[in-house]
Motif scaffolding. Structure first.
Motif, PDB file in Angstrom:
ATOM      1  N   ILE A 187      21.841   3.496 105.734  1.00 26.30           N
ATOM      2  CA  ILE A 187      20.397   3.664 105.936  1.00 26.30           C
ATOM      3  C   ILE A 187      19.941   4.929 105.228  1.00 26.30           C
ATOM      4  CG2 ILE A 187      18.599   4.104 107.655  1.00 26.30           C
ATOM      5  CD1 ILE A 187      20.290   2.554 109.667  1.00 26.30           C
ATOM      6  N   ARG A 211      14.943   6.756 111.039  1.00 25.69           N
ATOM      7  CA  ARG A 211      16.360   6.653 110.720  1.00 25.69           C
ATOM      8  C   ARG A 211      17.186   6.400 111.982  1.00 25.69           C
ATOM      9  NH1 ARG A 211      16.561  11.452 108.077  1.00 25.69           N
ATOM     10  NH2 ARG A 211      17.750  12.526 109.691  1.00 25.69           N
ATOM     11  N   ALA A 252      19.203   3.092 113.012  1.00 23.32           N
ATOM     12  CA  ALA A 252      20.660   3.231 113.139  1.00 23.32           C
ATOM     13  C   ALA A 252      21.132   2.716 114.494  1.00 23.32           C
ATOM     14  CB  ALA A 252      21.077   4.686 112.938  1.00 23.32           C
ATOM     15  N   VAL A 302      27.240   1.761 110.770  1.00 20.90           N
ATOM     16  CA  VAL A 302      26.094   2.403 110.126  1.00 20.90           C
ATOM     17  C   VAL A 302      26.426   3.806 109.652  1.00 20.90           C
ATOM     18  CG1 VAL A 302      23.742   3.225 110.491  1.00 20.90           C
ATOM     19  CG2 VAL A 302      24.484   1.084 111.556  1.00 20.90           C
ATOM     20  N   ALA A 348      23.981   6.929 108.056  1.00 16.60           N
ATOM     21  CA  ALA A 348      22.569   7.227 107.826  1.00 16.60           C
ATOM     22  C   ALA A 348      22.427   8.552 107.101  1.00 16.60           C
ATOM     23  CB  ALA A 348      21.819   7.264 109.158  1.00 16.60           C
TER      24      ALA A 348
END
Ligand code: G
Ligand code: MN
Length: 391
Positions: A16, A24, A28, A38, A40
């Motif tokens: 991300i 964000r 996430a 994930v 980020a």
């Protein structure tokens, strides 16, 4: 294989990229809850850095960020990872940005806040396609390119005219091993005129003489007769179409002979030639679908197309090239690629044909690896008449 492992533990590895902390974090934790792994980061340079370190299946990036925006990020990503799907999310609808992103090969473009189901669906599809792209590269490493294009010829025009007089189709069964039935026949181009009796030579000659459309139309007329009159009920006809033929308006004429039987025809587009050269391939394919045709990717494992053949064609069927099939019963690497490819295709409801099956051992191995349909000398050679397969 990393791709297979990732399907056990996680739905996919998402990177991300968003400069707003709130967005964000929300994305996430949502995606983690949905089972994705994930990473980020808050900027495009941060994303490029993360790509060097973490294995990633799909990038989900904001469009508007200070420094480098999402479209520039896409460009940078393409420098380091040709097949990595990138999905952009934008707060505002901007046609220019969307177009620039399309041109660079963005995988998806969503508006903020994205609907959860759509987001998850896109990410899953992207993850699978990324795995397919990697398998295809692996397949290519295994089999190489076995079909170099033919060289120049003298008296080409004369030869072509003679060859055209004896052009016909040969039919080879594609069987459904589970039910021991015939699923389809592939129509293959043949000519009795010796110097040009290899289909690739004939097609290359037609192209060089600017008679490609003419030859294509001749072939489709014969295919229409086959689909309409020669094949048993309920059996499909697979037909090869050169990417260049997609530019022939006659193909889309609802009154053309083959259009009348389009529901029974699966059009094969090869991976061997670059599909990127065909302008607007997606709308060509869409028009074919509207006429009733189904679409197959031919020679899978021999092309350099990466993701693009899947994203452009949304195939109903893929055909694994015979170079990948040859000796699949003895070669663990081939078996692994075939089974992973079959699994991914099934997830996307794409049928899988294995081509060039010659031996009983290959036949049994392929059934075990999950391919749906089989074609090759084991079941029948291409013949001028439509003959039942041998079991
Ligand atoms: O590009 P495409 O996959 O359409 O080409 C198929 C070609 O493969 C045809 O020319 C056909 O004659 C050939 N073929 C079909 N089955 C077999 C097979 O079992 N073994 C080999 N070596 N060739 C095959
Ligand atoms: Mn074919």
């Amino acid at each position: 294989m990393g791709d297979a492992e990732q399907q056990n533990g996680s739905r996919g590895r998402v990177l991300i990229v968003d400069d707003e902390e709130g967005v964000r974090d929300t994305l996430a934790s949502l995606l983690r809850r949905k089972g994705f792994t994930v990473t980020a980061v808050d900027s495009a340079p941060g994303a490029i850095q993360a790509l060097q370190v973490d294995p990633i299946d799909v990038v989900l990036s904001d469009v508007h960020m200070p420094g480098m925006d999402g479209v520039q990020l896409l460009r940078e990503v393409r420098r380091v990872a040709l097949d990595l799907p990138v999905i952009l999310i934008s707060g505002a609808q901007s046609l220019d940005t969307a177009l620039a992103a399309m041109e660079l090969g963005v995988f998806g473009y969503l508006l903020k806040p994205p609907a959860v189901d759509e987001l998850v669906g896109r990410l899953e599809r992207a993850t699978r396609l990324h795995a397919i792209a990697r398998l295809k590269r692996e397949a290519l490493r295994l089999v190489g390119d076995a079909h170099p294009l033919p060289g120049d010829r003298a008296g080409l025009e004369q030869a072509f005219t003679l060859a055209l007089e004896t052009v016909h189709l040969a039919f080879q069964p594609i069987v459904s091993p589970g039910t021991r039935s015939v699923f389809a026949y592939e129509a293959l181009l043949r000519s009795d005129y010796e110097p040009l009796n290899r289909p690739l030579d004939l097609l290359a000659a037609a192209e060089r003489l600017d008679l490609g459309f003419h030859l294509g139309q001749r072939i489709r007329e014969r295919a229409a007769i086959a689909a309409g009159r020669l094949l048993p009920d309920g059996v499909l006809l697979f037909m090869n179409l050169r990417p260049a033929d997609l530019a022939d308006p006659q193909l889309y004429d609802p009154g053309a002979p083959l259009s009348q039987v389009a529901m029974r025809v699966v059009v094969e587009l090869t991976e061997r030639e670059s599909l990127d050269r065909v302008s607007d391939i997606e709308s060509c394919v869409e028009r074919l679908r509207r006429l009733g045709y189904r679409i197959a990717i031919d020679d899978l494992g021999t092309g350099y197309a990466g993701l693009s053949s899947f994203t452009h064609l949304s195939p109903d069927v893929v055909k694994l090239d015979m170079a990948l099939v040859r000796g699949v019963d003895k070669d663990g690497r081939r078996a692994k690629v075939v089974s992973a490819m079959a699994g991914l295709c099934h997830d996307m409801r794409i049928g899988v044909v294995a081509e060039g099956v010659e031996t009983e051992e290959e036949h049994q191995a392929l059934v075990g690896l999950g391919t749906d349909y089989l074609q090759g000398y084991r079941f029948g050679r291409p013949l001028r008449e439509v003959k039942p397969p041998s079991w």
